[in-house]
Design an enzyme around this catalytic site. Structure first.
Site, mmCIF file in Angstrom:
data_model
loop_
_atom_site.group_PDB
_atom_site.id
_atom_site.type_symbol
_atom_site.label_atom_id
_atom_site.label_comp_id
_atom_site.label_asym_id
_atom_site.label_seq_id
_atom_site.Cartn_x
_atom_site.Cartn_y
_atom_site.Cartn_z
ATOM 1 N N ASP A 330 0.596 -0.868 0.092
ATOM 2 C CA ASP A 330 -0.109 -0.131 -0.419
ATOM 3 C C ASP A 330 1.034 1.603 0.146
ATOM 4 O O ASP A 330 2.085 1.350 0.150
ATOM 5 C CB ASP A 330 -0.469 0.232 1.146
ATOM 6 C CG ASP A 330 -1.737 0.808 1.098
ATOM 7 O OD1 ASP A 330 -2.477 0.929 -0.361
ATOM 8 O OD2 ASP A 330 -2.846 0.547 1.662
ATOM 9 N N THR A 331 -0.241 2.207 -0.352
ATOM 10 C CA THR A 331 0.835 3.482 -0.359
ATOM 11 C C THR A 331 -0.409 4.663 -0.778
ATOM 12 O O THR A 331 -1.699 4.118 -1.209
ATOM 13 C CB THR A 331 2.238 3.382 -1.574
ATOM 14 O OG1 THR A 331 3.154 4.863 -1.607
ATOM 15 C CG2 THR A 331 1.298 3.212 -2.635
#
Length: 509
Positions: A330-331
């Site tokens: 995730d980012t």
């Protein structure tokens, strides 16, 4: 216009633009707030990369904000501890966080408003609480077991032993103190003093030898973007240790393949096959260029791409291409364009959901697990080493037309990002989709031997991929995310798109 993955961040950063701040100010404000309200995705304990265009100088630049591994740790030391691959979580997976230094350098060189002012929304959200958004809650619940492995992370990010749910209020008072320290003292508020003491002591208890010297030496640096021509558009990516070159090779391969309909099994088959070849090049050769030579010409050469394209069978998948070494993570990514023509894409990440799950308790800093991006293959360009940057998945994106920004964008999702960039660019350039349509289109990705597709992928495309020999699997969660702004010089307008797979929105005036 601004596009982010969270409505609070879009609104706060848009307020910065309305009050006279520029695109770089707005991006920093959004990044700081996202570090609070998207705790699974980004934070001050993570890394950051930037692609920016400063209109006054007509300069387009890259900024590498990835941190290094501990100077006193070696690959042999990790093997002696019994590791055959890099640990995914825990203190040994932590590298120096580069995000705060990146924000400080971007502001010092390009910002216009007072530094401290940019942190006011983030401080309020951390101290007073924020409402947990729907996609954040989905990810939170999915990765709650990882948070339960460390008592400090469990105490701050679990309630009654469970993840916070959509609509509940979450507070991070310790992080609010750290954000106040950064707002008052700049980078020194993070890399020196009590915040740094808390980080180093926490990591030491977990077996890491990352030191105060390692933290203080953390420094982002400017890089010249890599460039290719894609059908009249100049596509920019950052060089290694970033994986951005992978997207350029993938686009170059696609230039040499037959034209297809944008929503066909043939199109997605060719995209998957080209991606496997591009990722194969990445996995073989990209590492920290300070420690091993990286031949970027293999990624930008049209002749090399043509040779790879000739290997692709339009009717069958080719098993000999192998399977890319891909992980999901995730980012968060931020795209901003201001009224003066400044443009920036800033991407910030803890890597996997909640990073290392190591929380420094006094400062509330959740630390990234970027060290897991290394490998322990002796002699490999991306083998773990002391004072070294790992292969990095997060990659800001931008295209230019006649030397000026045209598409300012970012795509999220760990290793997915390279194919995600290529799909977004081709959706716009090849098929004429507007940015929201380009973002919305169903996605596919090679993952653990499968051609993963989203649930929205039509049956005829799934059947066509299966007929061509792909092992198709429906992804459990949406694949990645994206934020994008299209600049139309003829109309003098901006068009923004924000991914419905996330919680955010695009706001313009």
């Amino acid at each position: 216009m601004i596009a982010t993955a969270h409505p609070a961040a879009s609104a706060a950063a848009f307020g910065i633009l309305q009050s006279g701040g520029n695109a770089f100010d707005a991006a920093i404000c959004a990044a700081a707030l996202l570090a609070v309200v998207e705790p699974q995705a980004s934070g001050v304990g993570g890394d950051s990369f930037v692609l920016g265009h400063a209109s006054a100088s007509a300069r387009t630049f890259g900024l590498n904000g990835s941190g290094k591994s501990a100077a006193a740790m070696t690959a042999d030391a990790l093997r002696a501890l019994g590791h055959t691959g890099m640990p995914l979580r825990g203190a040994l997976a932590v590298t120096c966080p580069g995000a705060v230094d990146t924000w400080a350098r971007l502001h010092a060189d390009h910002g216009s408003l007072d530094w401290g002012r940019l942190f006011h929304p983030a401080i309020r959200a951390a101290a007073d609480g924020y409402v947990v958004a729907d996609r954040v809650a989905l990810d939170w619940n999915s990765f709650a077991p990882a948070l339960a492995t460390t008592p400090e992370a469990a105490a701050r990010f679990l309630t009654g032993g469970r993840a916070f749910r959509a609509g509940e209020i979450h507070r991070q008072p310790e992080l609010a103190l750290t954000l106040r320290e950064i707002a008052a003292k700049g980078r020194d508020g993070f890399y020196r003093g009590w915040v740094a003491d808390d980080i180093v002591a926490t990591l030491e208890r977990g077996g890491s030898c990352l030191s105060h010297d390692d933290l203080e030496r953390t420094a982002s640096f400017y890089v010249d973007p890599l460039r290719i021509d894609y059908k009249g558009f100049e596509v920019l990516q950052l060089p290694a240790n970033n994986q951005g070159a992978t997207a350029l090779l993938l686009l170059n391969i696609l230039k040499h393949l037959p034209k297809t309909d944008h929503f066909s099994a043939e199109r997605f088959h060719l995209l998957l096959e080209a991606a496997r070849l591009a990722y194969r090049e990445r996995d073989r050769s990209i590492g920290d260029p300070e420690h091993s030579a990286v031949d970027h010409r293999r990624f930008t050469s049209d002749a090399h791409a043509a040779a790879l394209a000739a290997m692709i069978d339009g009717d069958r998948t080719t098993r000999e291409f192998g399977e890319p070494a891909t992980r999901k993570s995730d980012t968060t990514t931020i795209s901003v364009v201001d009224g003066s023509g400044n443009a920036v894409t800033l991407i910030n990440s803890l890597y996997h959901h909640f990073g290392s799950c190591v929380l420094a308790p006094k400062s509330g800093v959740l630390l990234q697990n970027r060290g897991s991006g290394f490998n322990l293959v002796p002699g490999h360009p991306n083998e773990f080493g002391p004072g070294k940057r790992p292969l990095h998945t997060i990659m800001p994106g931008m295209t230019l037309k006649d030397g000026k920004p045209s598409l300012v964008y970012g795509v999220m999702g760990g290793d997915y990002q390279a194919i995600g960039h290529a799909q977004l660019v081709t959706n716009v350039v090849d098929f004429g989709l507007d940015v929201q349509e380009a973002i919305d289109l169903p996605r596919t990705f090679h993952f653990k031997g499968f051609a993963e597709v989203e649930r929205s992928m039509p049956a005829h495309i799934v059947e066509g991929l299966t007929r061509r020999g792909h092992s198709v699997q429906v992804a459990h969660l949406p694949i990645g995310g994206a934020q994008a702004i299209w600049i139309d010089p003829q109309r003098g307008t901006l068009a923004g798109g924000s991914d419905p797979r996330k919680d955010g929105l695009a706001i313009g005036m």
